[in-house]
Design a protein around this motif. Sequence first.
Motif, PDB file in Angstrom:
ATOM      1  N   UNK B 210      36.267  32.763 -36.656  1.00  0.00           N
ATOM      2  CA  UNK B 210      36.247  31.496 -36.594  1.00  0.00           C
ATOM      3  C   UNK B 210      35.153  30.885 -37.672  1.00  0.00           C
ATOM      4  N   UNK B 211      34.379  31.843 -38.083  1.00  0.00           N
ATOM      5  CA  UNK B 211      33.282  31.383 -39.522  1.00  0.00           C
ATOM      6  C   UNK B 211      33.244  32.527 -40.487  1.00  0.00           C
ATOM      7  N   UNK B 226      28.881  27.916 -38.911  1.00  0.00           N
ATOM      8  CA  UNK B 226      29.852  27.068 -38.395  1.00  0.00           C
ATOM      9  C   UNK B 226      31.127  27.269 -39.127  1.00  0.00           C
ATOM     10  N   UNK B 227      32.437  27.055 -38.486  1.00  0.00           N
ATOM     11  CA  UNK B 227      33.469  27.391 -39.041  1.00  0.00           C
ATOM     12  C   UNK B 227      34.129  26.170 -40.123  1.00  0.00           C
TER      13      UNK B 227
END
Lengths: 397, 397
Positions: B210-211, B226-227
């Motif tokens: 996801x990131x 953060x993604x």
Amino acid sequence: MSAKILKEKIQQAVEILKEKNIDMWLTFVRESSITADPVMDMIVGEGCTWQSAFIICKDGDTYAIIGSLEKDKYEKNGLYKNVIGYLKSVREPLVETISKKNPQKIAINYSKNSVLADGLTYGMYQILLEHLEGTDYPNRFVNSEEIISALRGRKSSTEISIMKEAIKETLKIFDSVTRFIKPGVSEIQIADYVKKLVKKKGFELAWDEDHCPAVFTGPDTQGAHSGPTNKKVKPGHILSMDFGIKYKGYCSDLQRTWYVLKKGEKKAPPEVEKGFNTIRDSIQMVADQLKPGVKGCDMDEVARNHILAQGYDEYPHGLGHQVGKQVHDGGAGLYPRWERYGNAPYLPLEENQVFTIEPRLLVKEFGTSTVEEEVIITKDGCKFLSKPQKKLMLIKR
Amino acid sequence: MSAKILKEKIQQAVEILKEKNIDMWLTFVRESSITADPVMDMIVGEGCTWQSAFIICKDGDTYAIIGSLEKDKYEKNGLYKNVIGYLKSVREPLVETISKKNPQKIAINYSKNSVLADGLTYGMYQILLEHLEGTDYPNRFVNSEEIISALRGRKSSTEISIMKEAIKETLKIFDSVTRFIKPGVSEIQIADYVKKLVKKKGFELAWDEDHCPAVFTGPDTQGAHSGPTNKKVKPGHILSMDFGIKYKGYCSDLQRTWYVLKKGEKKAPPEVEKGFNTIRDSIQMVADQLKPGVKGCDMDEVARNHILAQGYDEYPHGLGHQVGKQVHDGGAGLYPRWERYGNAPYLPLEENQVFTIEPRLLVKEFGTSTVEEEVIITKDGCKFLSKPQKKLMLIKR
């Protein structure tokens, strides 16, 4: 895990806290990609880097206290009502949150009995005590074993339908294996064939690929949990396979047994038939007695005694375990009263728990006969989730 | 992990036990597919189901005490000189083995400071105390922090050569990204492009997908960890990417910064240049001072002070961490003196440790400038493992 199931599970956790009368459940973790508390996967769904606290309260309030750089991620997913980011230390927001709720009982994730409820490391436990120094809260700690056991065990309808699909897909692969087996192929070749199919279909294996699938052909095979070898299938062998997939986050776990006919044979020899039938019957005898409230140790005894009574050695493991996101899931298990199983054999079974039933026995000079089915506990009994193997499968080539 | 490296690491562990004068190192685990002690991956390489003890002694003796069904697997791989299988409880063979060696110091895996040395769960700690009840051994427990930190940090020549290859492959992917970036593509599109390349080449991502990669374009981006979002690359943006792969079991972790030229621009505006150069120079200033014996907190200060002196806000994280089998590996780190980093900022650095250097700053109205290099500590300094980014990369379309 889909956001839908995570939401269902957090809501279910609130209900369980009410039922067990526990005010707060605190999951305290760090660097979850390195040592992940197995509960993260059930109620968080995201990873975390710095010390993080995930708090679910009996009154329905929920808190995620995480490093400030990860705040966005948790605000975006919306699973926790309160998302608190911190820069230098988790201590202040953590103590503040606990103080505000002033819980009389705080469940934390340690357990001698259940590995799935034992996600708090000893170092993190010491850190937690430090953070709470000077407060009364450590005196209010209880373990979250019961909460986690209920949460993982009681499958929601979404979870059950995914698990049924997983089993269906697994049995299709067993069918392909029936067509693949013939004298001359090795255990490793069968395992490789299965792995290729799994990959092609986009599934994952339910456990370590070194023994998923586990394939055993003929007499003098390795025990369960051993990997396949170069040993080749021969006429006169009993062959068995233990195998499961991970499908949409949920595992399956099944075993089937075949017999490889010798030249001129039309059916398996009587001792091979008897071995298979003993296994099959012991499974049915257990299924006839499974229902909410019975204990796993008594169920294990039903199968174990039947097998002993038929003149075989007892199997050197438990009769069955729960299945879910993990292949060995939940608290209660169909285990004998052996120390290594802790309290798991003694916990009363509950509705909507999914269990394997997997007795095993050795037919001398032929091989290991073993069948594994999956059942779900219903209101007053149990139902097979897998279509049970009723007959020994014969390989004719 | 190859058997070769596992053998190297077990031998290295014996040497470290001699150096630290610790008689016995005990890794006590169960169901490693659910809660894995991160050290398993360094010195065992296999999983285990039931309570298992992996023991390495200062005198070179090694023991694997595991459930009987897994004995074959450990006998086959030959990593431990003594393989003991048990049926009902680990207690007896465990107490017998410890008694035979009668160690004065027994290291176990718990640590407030290092998640990589904190693999013993609180439940397993309690079980261990129960098994050893009535003996003096619990009084001889020390934590294995120093052992694990040295073992993970000091890379063998086999490990170093794999890590160099990982970096080389990662930088090739950064080069492809340079050709892919253009105004109009979104952060998510860039990330998806990278993931596709990684998959095609048969690598894994070094951290959560996801990131990994994390992509940040323009001002007002999300923080690190953060993604990627749907935000699109525009002329006038600073764009940066944080990305690494897992290659033959070892991670890489690098960041690069680009500037997207506006119509008519031939180079980046002075404030963008200044931001990049400040980052680049702070990395070189740190590299000039890195050597065995210096402390991470002092290294962090060098970069942090330089960035503050140039008029920027300080970065809200550490300057760098070790890399190895985990993307955040080892004990010592180039961290500020913040509580959340425990004692990691204060541990003297050692030869053959691999660190990232990754300062970050915000150039107002343009975006985040950040570069991350990997260096290895040598006998009297350090060497870049990655070819350092010396110039801001310009996107011309």
